[in-house]
Design an enzyme around this catalytic site. Structure first.
Site, PDB file in Angstrom:
ATOM      1  N   LYS A  67      13.177  -2.859  -8.014  1.00 23.57           N
ATOM      2  CA  LYS A  67      13.749  -2.107  -6.891  1.00 23.57           C
ATOM      3  C   LYS A  67      14.065  -3.054  -5.737  1.00 23.57           C
ATOM      4  CE  LYS A  67      11.563   0.644  -3.854  1.00 23.57           C
ATOM      5  NZ  LYS A  67      12.194   0.460  -2.532  1.00 23.57           N
ATOM      6  N   ASP A  68      13.168  -4.037  -5.546  1.00 27.42           N
ATOM      7  CA  ASP A  68      13.385  -5.025  -4.486  1.00 27.42           C
ATOM      8  C   ASP A  68      14.013  -6.265  -5.126  1.00 27.42           C
ATOM      9  OD1 ASP A  68      11.820  -3.823  -2.012  1.00 27.42           O
ATOM     10  OD2 ASP A  68      10.693  -3.386  -3.812  1.00 27.42           O
TER      11      ASP A  68
ATOM     12  N   SER B  96       7.321   3.971  -0.918  1.00 28.74           N
ATOM     13  CA  SER B  96       6.342   4.419   0.078  1.00 28.74           C
ATOM     14  C   SER B  96       7.055   5.065   1.261  1.00 28.74           C
ATOM     15  CB  SER B  96       5.520   3.229   0.574  1.00 28.74           C
ATOM     16  OG  SER B  96       4.975   2.533  -0.515  1.00 28.74           O
ATOM     17  N   ARG B  97       8.282   4.628   1.517  1.00 32.67           N
ATOM     18  CA  ARG B  97       9.018   5.132   2.694  1.00 32.67           C
ATOM     19  C   ARG B  97       9.579   6.530   2.479  1.00 32.67           C
ATOM     20  NH1 ARG B  97      10.417  -0.643   3.405  1.00 32.67           N
ATOM     21  NH2 ARG B  97       9.880  -1.220   5.550  1.00 32.67           N
TER      22      ARG B  97
ATOM     23  N   HIS C  66       4.142   1.434  -8.150  1.00 37.66           N
ATOM     24  CA  HIS C  66       3.071   0.429  -8.079  1.00 37.66           C
ATOM     25  C   HIS C  66       2.158   0.546  -9.298  1.00 37.66           C
ATOM     26  CE1 HIS C  66       3.879   1.173  -3.628  1.00 37.66           C
ATOM     27  NE2 HIS C  66       4.083  -0.124  -3.720  1.00 37.66           N
TER      28      HIS C  66
ATOM     29  N   GLY D  93       0.796  -1.224   0.000  1.00 41.38           N
ATOM     30  CA  GLY D  93       0.000   0.000   0.000  1.00 41.38           C
ATOM     31  C   GLY D  93       0.827   1.271   0.000  1.00 41.38           C
TER      32      GLY D  93
ATOM     33  N   LYS E  77      11.284   5.617  -6.457  1.00 37.18           N
ATOM     34  CA  LYS E  77      10.022   5.868  -5.745  1.00 37.18           C
ATOM     35  C   LYS E  77       9.829   4.785  -4.695  1.00 37.18           C
ATOM     36  CE  LYS E  77       7.593   8.476  -9.276  1.00 37.18           C
ATOM     37  NZ  LYS E  77       7.002   9.649  -8.622  1.00 37.18           N
TER      38      LYS E  77
HETATM   39  P1  AMP Z   1       5.861  -2.538  -1.634  1.00 30.83           P
HETATM   40  O1  AMP Z   1       4.485  -1.971  -1.543  1.00 30.83           O
HETATM   41  O2  AMP Z   1       6.940  -1.529  -1.383  1.00 30.83           O
HETATM   42  O3  AMP Z   1       6.030  -3.820  -0.891  1.00 30.83           O
HETATM   43  O4  AMP Z   1       6.051  -2.908  -3.163  1.00 30.83           O
HETATM   44  C1  AMP Z   1       5.128  -3.692  -3.865  1.00 30.83           C
HETATM   45  C2  AMP Z   1       5.698  -4.016  -5.220  1.00 30.83           C
HETATM   46  O5  AMP Z   1       5.947  -2.791  -5.920  1.00 30.83           O
HETATM   47  C3  AMP Z   1       7.034  -4.756  -5.149  1.00 30.83           C
HETATM   48  O6  AMP Z   1       7.092  -5.714  -6.194  1.00 30.83           O
HETATM   49  C4  AMP Z   1       8.043  -3.655  -5.362  1.00 30.83           C
HETATM   50  O7  AMP Z   1       9.257  -4.101  -5.896  1.00 30.83           O
HETATM   51  C5  AMP Z   1       7.294  -2.774  -6.348  1.00 30.83           C
HETATM   52  N1  AMP Z   1       7.829  -1.418  -6.322  1.00 30.83           N
HETATM   53  C6  AMP Z   1       7.988  -0.618  -5.233  1.00 30.83           C
HETATM   54  N2  AMP Z   1       8.573   0.544  -5.596  1.00 30.83           N
HETATM   55  C7  AMP Z   1       8.774   0.481  -6.934  1.00 30.83           C
HETATM   56  C8  AMP Z   1       9.361   1.367  -7.892  1.00 30.83           C
HETATM   57  N3  AMP Z   1       9.842   2.545  -7.551  1.00 30.83           N
HETATM   58  N4  AMP Z   1       9.388   0.959  -9.179  1.00 30.83           N
HETATM   59  C9  AMP Z   1       8.910  -0.260  -9.541  1.00 30.83           C
HETATM   60  N5  AMP Z   1       8.358  -1.138  -8.688  1.00 30.83           N
HETATM   61  C10 AMP Z   1       8.293  -0.776  -7.400  1.00 30.83           C
END
Ligand code: AMP
Length: 288
Positions: free
Chosen positions: A155-156, A192-193, A43, A37, A190
């Site tokens: 990114k991850d 969320s943090r 995302h 989220g 980008k």
């Molecule tokens: P998260 O909500 O941060 O757990 O991320 C959910 C998904 O979105 C994961 O597969 C992340 O790698 C992807 N994600 C997060 N930030 C980015 C970004 N800046 N660019 C592309 N994918 C992202």
């Protein structure tokens, strides 16, 4: 062409299962984007990619306590379900699945998923148990959603490598698609943090990607990996107020120490700021 209907949103696992079964009955493919989220354009890119290649798109929003260690930012992790629902809908989601912790973890019979050596390095070294929690939630989510394809961001990168290995070795039927990192205009990945950075930290943070880009060039010019790692570490120390958690150059996706002939490499780092731990990486090819 599939019919367009208003996006649905449910916290209930049973509703999510009803939805995916209805899609299967009508032979519609499901693309799935798991998230925690506080959605942003990174995302949105995953959701758009899923929309292009599937009849229907499911997005999950779940801040997964199992992947946060003691003292980490589970409580401070930013949340805004209303804004997330709007962004997911605009990007093309057909359903948002937003379970509570009690929905996802009502019981614990003690069975654990152990990610093994891929989780010993990079983020796994400083966040023990993190990837156990990631695999736990991903397996639960794909069992609930039963997608044809799942979208993950590069990114991850360590998370992606571990999940790809898990799916391959355990015959998880969904196909995984890697989506490149979406960045701010100044290069910051980008995340969320990022809202938990102070103004000063936000100004410093683009140095992370700049240093990684310089490192990529130096590797391609044939520089010593040890020296380049040290150069990135020094740059981050000098130009940010964050604490450098790690800088590392490894093979990708195996995450092993490169030999002289290794071509597919990742340069990755993590920097701990006062209230946000940022990670970034570049995955690239070193020509023989
Ligand atoms: P998260 O909500 O941060 O757990 O991320 C959910 C998904 O979105 C994961 O597969 C992340 O790698 C992807 N994600 C997060 N930030 C980015 C970004 N800046 N660019 C592309 N994918 C992202």
């Amino acid at each position: 062409m599939t019919e367009t209907t208003a996006m649905q949103c449910t916290p209930a696992i049973s509703k999510m299962i009803d939805w995916q079964q209805a899609m299967k009955t009508t032979k519609q493919t499901i693309g799935f984007v798991p998230t925690m989220g506080f959605l942003h354009e990174g995302h949105a890119e995953l959701i758009k990619e899923a929309k292009k290649n599937n009849d229907r798109v499911a997005v999950s929003i779940f801040v997964n306590p199992a992947q946060f260690g003691p003292g980490e930012d589970f409580e401070e992790y930013p949340r805004n379900l209303d804004a997330d629902i709007r962004l997911a809908s605009q990007a093309g989601a057909d359903i948002v699945f937003c379970p509570g912790v009690e929905d996802m973890y009502p019981t614990d019979g003690g069975i654990r998923i152990v990610p093994g050596p891929l989780a010993d390095r990079l983020c796994g070294a400083s966040r023990p148990g993190h990837f156990d929690g990631v695999l736990k939630v991903v397996l639960k989510l794909v069992n609930i959603v039963q997608p044809d394809t799942v979208y993950f961001g590069m990114k991850d990168a360590q998370q992606l490598a571990i999940i790809e290995t898990f799916f391959r070795d355990y015959n998880c039927p969904a196909v995984i698609v890697r989506v490149p990192t979406v960045r701010e205009m100044d290069g910051l990945a980008k995340s969320s943090r990022n809202v938990n950075l102070s103004v000063q930290e936000r100004n410093e943070a683009p140095v992370i990607y700049e240093a990684l880009q310089q490192a990529e060039l130096l590797v391609k010019e044939g520089g010593s990996l040890e020296g380049i790692t040290q150069f990135v570490e020094n740059t981050l120390r000098e130009k940010t107020s964050g604490a450098v958690d790690y800088v590392s150059i490894l093979t990708y996706p195996q995450l092993e120490e490169p030999t002289a002939v290794s071509q597919d490499l990742i340069i990755a780092c993590a920097v701990q700021f006062s209230k946000a731990r940022l990670i970034d990486n570049i995955i690239f090819k070193r020509e023989g």
